[in-house]
Design a protein around this motif. Sequence first.
Motif: not given
Length: 224
Positions: A23-24, A26-27, A92, A96
């Motif tokens: 989730i952090s 994002g992909r 992150l 990300r």
Amino acid sequence: MVKAQFFVKSTVGTLFFLAILFISAGRMDYFPGWIYVSMSLLGLLMNLIAIKGNTDLMNERSKPGKDIKQWDKALLGLSALMTIAMYIVAGLDSGRFQWSPHFKWYYCILGIIIMFTGQLLFLIAKSQNAFFSSVARIQSEREHTVCRTGLYAFIRHPGYLGLLLSLAGFPLLIGSLWSIIPTVIAVVLLIERTYLEDKMLVTELTGYNEYAQKTQYRLVPNIW
């Protein structure tokens, strides 16, 4: 019933942290994340094999008994927060925003080796110690005794050494310099927990003081 509870708790915990990582990030096309998934699932399988057949230990690790030390509850809570922070920052960063410079492939390999070594040490220690609880307490209802054989003949807390190595390998495997910050804090908390648990065992567990005099080092031979 005990086996099912242990399996569910272990699996849900693993999937929870993996979900935070992705989730952090994002992909889903997050290569370091999938390497870590593979390591985590391997560790989960090894964990289930290591404790297979030991119903009492499964029960203790799934639902620990009474007399858990208050300082351990505090340290476990802080450690959980730092672990979550590790996953968030790593996702992150390397997944990300790519804050860190690109890690060479051999750093990832080194991280895998360090993490796998840590997982293996942890699981061997667990299989050798019938009182390998997830919390700091004296298991008087189970007639708690000192484990002196196997890895415990060399250092007093081989399971914690395994956890420390697993933590140390995480930033290398995942490719995130920024995740080193929460990782270092998690390492410090684990070292503090080792010290406090060892102090508790010396004063409260029959025979541990004599064992500690013979096996002098807590985590690293000839160092500490």
